[in-house]
Design a protein around this motif. Sequence first.
Motif, PDB file in Angstrom:
ATOM      1  N   HIS A  32      61.748 106.871  13.456  1.00  0.00           N
ATOM      2  CA  HIS A  32      62.147 106.412  14.784  1.00  0.00           C
ATOM      3  C   HIS A  32      63.615 106.779  15.013  1.00  0.00           C
ATOM      4  O   HIS A  32      64.466 106.461  14.187  1.00  0.00           O
ATOM      5  CB  HIS A  32      61.932 104.908  14.920  1.00  0.00           C
ATOM      6  CG  HIS A  32      60.495 104.527  14.785  1.00  0.00           C
ATOM      7  ND1 HIS A  32      59.631 104.532  15.851  1.00  0.00           N
ATOM      8  CD2 HIS A  32      59.756 104.175  13.702  1.00  0.00           C
ATOM      9  CE1 HIS A  32      58.429 104.180  15.437  1.00  0.00           C
ATOM     10  NE2 HIS A  32      58.481 103.964  14.141  1.00  0.00           N
ATOM     11  N   PHE A  33      63.892 107.443  16.149  1.00  0.00           N
ATOM     12  CA  PHE A  33      65.230 107.919  16.481  1.00  0.00           C
ATOM     13  C   PHE A  33      65.860 107.159  17.640  1.00  0.00           C
ATOM     14  O   PHE A  33      66.887 107.545  18.134  1.00  0.00           O
ATOM     15  CB  PHE A  33      65.171 109.396  16.905  1.00  0.00           C
ATOM     16  CG  PHE A  33      64.766 110.331  15.818  1.00  0.00           C
ATOM     17  CD1 PHE A  33      65.720 110.903  15.007  1.00  0.00           C
ATOM     18  CD2 PHE A  33      63.440 110.654  15.620  1.00  0.00           C
ATOM     19  CE1 PHE A  33      65.353 111.788  14.016  1.00  0.00           C
ATOM     20  CE2 PHE A  33      63.066 111.531  14.629  1.00  0.00           C
ATOM     21  CZ  PHE A  33      64.029 112.102  13.818  1.00  0.00           C
ATOM     22  N   THR A  34      65.271 106.113  18.100  1.00  0.00           N
ATOM     23  CA  THR A  34      65.689 105.453  19.332  1.00  0.00           C
ATOM     24  C   THR A  34      67.041 104.754  19.210  1.00  0.00           C
ATOM     25  O   THR A  34      67.315 104.080  18.210  1.00  0.00           O
ATOM     26  CB  THR A  34      64.631 104.443  19.793  1.00  0.00           C
ATOM     27  OG1 THR A  34      65.103 103.791  20.972  1.00  0.00           O
ATOM     28  CG2 THR A  34      64.332 103.392  18.739  1.00  0.00           C
ATOM     29  N   PRO A  35      67.893 104.886  20.228  1.00  0.00           N
ATOM     30  CA  PRO A  35      69.160 104.154  20.213  1.00  0.00           C
ATOM     31  C   PRO A  35      68.954 102.648  20.353  1.00  0.00           C
ATOM     32  O   PRO A  35      69.880 101.873  20.111  1.00  0.00           O
ATOM     33  CB  PRO A  35      69.927 104.731  21.408  1.00  0.00           C
ATOM     34  CG  PRO A  35      68.896 105.318  22.299  1.00  0.00           C
ATOM     35  CD  PRO A  35      67.764 105.757  21.404  1.00  0.00           C
ATOM     36  N   TYR A  44      71.097 104.562  14.265  1.00  0.00           N
ATOM     37  CA  TYR A  44      69.815 105.111  13.814  1.00  0.00           C
ATOM     38  C   TYR A  44      69.426 106.393  14.532  1.00  0.00           C
ATOM     39  O   TYR A  44      68.493 107.060  14.119  1.00  0.00           O
ATOM     40  CB  TYR A  44      68.707 104.081  14.024  1.00  0.00           C
ATOM     41  CG  TYR A  44      68.805 102.912  13.074  1.00  0.00           C
ATOM     42  CD1 TYR A  44      68.139 102.922  11.863  1.00  0.00           C
ATOM     43  CD2 TYR A  44      69.579 101.808  13.380  1.00  0.00           C
ATOM     44  CE1 TYR A  44      68.235 101.863  10.987  1.00  0.00           C
ATOM     45  CE2 TYR A  44      69.687 100.736  12.515  1.00  0.00           C
ATOM     46  CZ  TYR A  44      69.013 100.769  11.314  1.00  0.00           C
ATOM     47  OH  TYR A  44      69.118  99.719  10.449  1.00  0.00           O
ATOM     48  N   ASP A  45      70.113 106.766  15.595  1.00  0.00           N
ATOM     49  CA  ASP A  45      69.696 107.919  16.391  1.00  0.00           C
ATOM     50  C   ASP A  45      70.610 109.132  16.189  1.00  0.00           C
ATOM     51  O   ASP A  45      70.794 109.934  17.074  1.00  0.00           O
ATOM     52  CB  ASP A  45      69.610 107.554  17.872  1.00  0.00           C
ATOM     53  CG  ASP A  45      70.946 107.128  18.460  1.00  0.00           C
ATOM     54  OD1 ASP A  45      71.847 106.742  17.685  1.00  0.00           O
ATOM     55  OD2 ASP A  45      71.081 107.174  19.692  1.00  0.00           O
TER      56      ASP A  45
END
Length: 75
Positions: A32-35, A44-45
């Motif tokens: 998962h790359f979502t801000p 995480y993004d």
Amino acid sequence: MNEDALDGVGSRPSPFFVERVVAEAAFEATRHFTPDLNSGGFVYDWPHRNDGRGGQGDDTALRRFWRFQRTGSAA
């Protein structure tokens, strides 16, 4: 899963390495790359780059987030 260097020194394993090891253990990995996950100073993004720089700024704040599911199991 927190994929920092195992002994606190050196670099993190690439996401491609982690995903290969997970697949060999009969799991599926979804990264998962979502801000939306960014909080408490953790990011995480960030884009994966193979240039030794990691991300922007403090690399200790960079994290990756995966969801693991055993291959063939129901969601």
